[in-house]
Design a protein around this motif. Structure first.
Motif, PDB file in Angstrom:
ATOM      1  N   ASP A 200      14.471  -2.402  -3.536  1.00 31.10           N
ATOM      2  CA  ASP A 200      13.816  -1.926  -4.761  1.00 31.10           C
ATOM      3  C   ASP A 200      12.398  -2.480  -4.843  1.00 31.10           C
ATOM      4  N   GLY A 201      12.217  -3.677  -4.271  1.00 30.70           N
ATOM      5  CA  GLY A 201      10.869  -4.250  -4.232  1.00 30.70           C
ATOM      6  C   GLY A 201       9.915  -3.346  -3.469  1.00 30.70           C
ATOM      7  N   LEU A 202      10.412  -2.752  -2.386  1.00 33.68           N
ATOM      8  CA  LEU A 202       9.571  -1.844  -1.599  1.00 33.68           C
ATOM      9  C   LEU A 202       9.165  -0.624  -2.438  1.00 33.68           C
ATOM     10  N   PHE A 203      10.129  -0.092  -3.169  1.00 29.37           N
ATOM     11  CA  PHE A 203       9.854   1.080  -4.010  1.00 29.37           C
ATOM     12  C   PHE A 203       8.713   0.766  -4.997  1.00 29.37           C
ATOM     13  N   ILE A 204       8.813  -0.401  -5.636  1.00 29.67           N
ATOM     14  CA  ILE A 204       7.800  -0.776  -6.631  1.00 29.67           C
ATOM     15  C   ILE A 204       6.456  -1.068  -5.950  1.00 29.67           C
ATOM     16  N   GLU A 205       6.538  -1.736  -4.809  1.00 28.80           N
ATOM     17  CA  GLU A 205       5.313  -2.062  -4.057  1.00 28.80           C
ATOM     18  C   GLU A 205       4.557  -0.791  -3.667  1.00 28.80           C
ATOM     19  N   VAL A 206       5.287   0.185  -3.125  1.00 28.21           N
ATOM     20  CA  VAL A 206       4.644   1.446  -2.734  1.00 28.21           C
ATOM     21  C   VAL A 206       4.063   2.119  -3.982  1.00 28.21           C
ATOM     22  N   GLY A 207       4.830   2.082  -5.065  1.00 33.05           N
ATOM     23  CA  GLY A 207       4.361   2.690  -6.314  1.00 33.05           C
ATOM     24  C   GLY A 207       3.079   2.050  -6.808  1.00 33.05           C
ATOM     25  N   ARG A 208       3.036   0.738  -6.766  1.00 34.79           N
ATOM     26  CA  ARG A 208       1.825   0.032  -7.226  1.00 34.79           C
ATOM     27  C   ARG A 208       0.643   0.343  -6.312  1.00 34.79           C
ATOM     28  N   SER A 209       0.911   0.394  -4.995  1.00 31.80           N
ATOM     29  CA  SER A 209      -0.220   0.585  -4.083  1.00 31.80           C
ATOM     30  C   SER A 209      -0.790   2.004  -4.204  1.00 31.80           C
ATOM     31  N   LEU A 210       0.034   2.974  -4.590  1.00 29.96           N
ATOM     32  CA  LEU A 210      -0.471   4.344  -4.731  1.00 29.96           C
ATOM     33  C   LEU A 210      -1.324   4.500  -5.988  1.00 29.96           C
ATOM     34  N   ALA A 211      -1.232   3.556  -6.911  1.00 28.31           N
ATOM     35  CA  ALA A 211      -1.975   3.666  -8.178  1.00 28.31           C
ATOM     36  C   ALA A 211      -3.465   3.873  -7.926  1.00 28.31           C
ATOM     37  N   ARG A 212      -3.974   3.265  -6.859  1.00 28.82           N
ATOM     38  CA  ARG A 212      -5.400   3.380  -6.531  1.00 28.82           C
ATOM     39  C   ARG A 212      -5.825   4.834  -6.320  1.00 28.82           C
ATOM     40  N   SER A 213      -4.919   5.638  -5.778  1.00 33.77           N
ATOM     41  CA  SER A 213      -5.277   7.037  -5.500  1.00 33.77           C
ATOM     42  C   SER A 213      -5.232   7.905  -6.747  1.00 33.77           C
ATOM     43  N   TYR A 214      -4.654   7.380  -7.821  1.00 32.99           N
ATOM     44  CA  TYR A 214      -4.529   8.196  -9.044  1.00 32.99           C
ATOM     45  C   TYR A 214      -5.053   7.397 -10.244  1.00 32.99           C
ATOM     46  N   PRO A 215      -6.368   7.153 -10.263  1.00 33.28           N
ATOM     47  CA  PRO A 215      -6.933   6.259 -11.279  1.00 33.28           C
ATOM     48  C   PRO A 215      -6.729   6.777 -12.713  1.00 33.28           C
ATOM     49  N   ALA A 216      -6.486   8.083 -12.848  1.00 37.27           N
ATOM     50  CA  ALA A 216      -6.328   8.620 -14.211  1.00 37.27           C
ATOM     51  C   ALA A 216      -4.932   8.339 -14.772  1.00 37.27           C
ATOM     52  N   VAL A 217      -4.032   7.855 -13.925  1.00 38.58           N
ATOM     53  CA  VAL A 217      -2.654   7.644 -14.387  1.00 38.58           C
ATOM     54  C   VAL A 217      -2.443   6.174 -14.762  1.00 38.58           C
ATOM     55  N   GLU A 218      -1.917   5.991 -15.954  1.00 42.72           N
ATOM     56  CA  GLU A 218      -1.611   4.644 -16.429  1.00 42.72           C
ATOM     57  C   GLU A 218      -0.195   4.285 -15.972  1.00 42.72           C
ATOM     58  N   VAL A 219      -0.058   3.179 -15.262  1.00 44.48           N
ATOM     59  CA  VAL A 219       1.247   2.834 -14.665  1.00 44.48           C
ATOM     60  C   VAL A 219       1.894   1.664 -15.396  1.00 44.48           C
TER      61      VAL A 219
END
Ligand code: IPM
Ligand code: MG
Length: 355
Positions: A200-219
């Protein structure tokens, strides 16, 4: 909903002016919901050709040849088709919108404002279905961090593998970001990453790292148990939620309960080359033969299908007609406190469509 999704099947859609939809009616009461829904959509004159695959390998070929599939629900008999639609066609994004329609029977005092989408990873996690006896594990077996012993020393018993891959996380989380971008701009990533920091840590890690590509989305990142609690307290604060497979299975039923039950919850499953559409509910064996299953989930799955096929305007018209039927509150199925049959509910929707 189709907008931010993966491209639809390269084959077919609209090619020769004919769109083909494979219909798998499913088991128990599911066909009683699917049939009037297909009749209603067919009556809209969109030129859709409906094909009915037989069980078996030939039927799976019919599914593949169609532009997409409308699936009832399975309790076993249609399971092979479902497994083909998921793993055979690699439909990795299981998209479940949960929106309260005015007039629907919610257990909440104020369900207004619930309008969220659960994006459930659809192929991995414990759904890889690799189970076994503990004694089958090669020695040395993996060590339990909590028991501080190899797991095969815990006694006779079983195990199930939870598999989370880089690619599996990335494709579904990207889908969720794009969806959030096209909606309210908020994305909740959730898992049990405190207890399962690797998977599950991997899932969250990937999710956090993708945030950079979608700056308009609040995570926002939440533990899954906290998410369950907050959904019941105030589901209206959520927009798009993305979670690993099993959590999504459970939480989508929970959230369906908040908006009036499983009869209200549609699903669209997208892959890069195929999509299929199904209600989130099971086959309601207790209702089989009564003609009273609530077809709303199937009908709304049908509207997601129309959008996917490029019929956005007809899709919107059906959604509005469903909303009007709930708002009027005169022709509702028993799960919603009414006495209408499945057929008469669909007839009421069709009647609103014609107005
Ligand atoms: C769902 C259902 C399925 C699942 C079953 C029928 C295998 O519960 O679509 O939510 O667990 O995915
Ligand atoms: Mg389920």
């Amino acid at each position: 909903m189709a907008g931010p999704g993966p491209r639809r099947s390269a084959v077919g859609v609209g090619d020769a002016g004919v769109t083909t939809v494979a219909v798998v009616e499913g088991d128990d009461a599911a066909p009683e919901a699917v049939r009037p829904v297909v009749a209603l959509l067919d009556g809209m004159g969109l030129g859709i050709e409906w094909t009915y695959p037989e069980p078996g390998p030939e039927g799976l070929g019919v599914i593949d040849a169609a532009d997409c599939t409308l699936f009832g629900a399975t309790s076993g008999r249609s399971a092979a088709a479902l497994f083909h639609l998921r793993w055979g066609r690699q439909t990795y994004a299981n998209v479940r919108p949960l929106r309260w329609l005015e007039g629907a029977r919610s257990p909440l005092a104020s369900p207004g404002g619930i309008d969220l989408v659960i994006v459930r990873e659809n192929l991995e996690d414990v759904y890889v279905r690799a189970e076994g006896d503990l004694e089958e594990l090669a020695r040395p077996a993996p060590v339990s961090l909590t028991w501080r012993r190899p797991v095969n020393e815990l006694g006779p018993g079983r195990f199930a593998l939870k598999v989370i891959t880089d690619v599996g996380c990335e494709r579904v989380i990207r889908y969720a970001y794009r969806l959030a971008q096209s909606r309210g701009g908020r994305l909740c990533l959730s898992a049990k990453h405190n207890m399962l920091p690797r998977t599950d840590g991997l899932f969250i890690e990937v999710g956090r790292s993708l945030a950079r590509s979608y700056p308009a989305v609040e995570v926002e990142v939440l533990l899954i148990d906290d998410l369950a609690h907050q959904l019941v307290l105030d589901a209206s604060r959520f927009d798009v939620i993305v979670v690993p497979n099993l959590y999504g299975d459970i939480l989508s039923d929970l959230a369906a309960g908040l908006v009036g039950g499983l009869g209200m919850a549609p699903t669209a499953c997208y892959g890069d080359h195929y999509a299929y559409f199904e209600p989130a509910h099971g086959t309601a064996p207790d209702l089989a033969g009564t003609g009273t299953i609530n077809p709303t989930a199937t009908l709304l799955s049908g509207t997601m299908m129309l959008e996917h096929l490029g019929f956005a305007d007809p899709a919107r018209r059906v959604v509005e007609a469903v909303e009007q039927v709930y708002r009027a509150g005169r022709v509702l199925t028993p799960d919603q406190g009414g006495t209408a049959t499945t057929e008469s509910f669909c007839a009421a929707v069709a009647d609103h469509l014609d107005r």
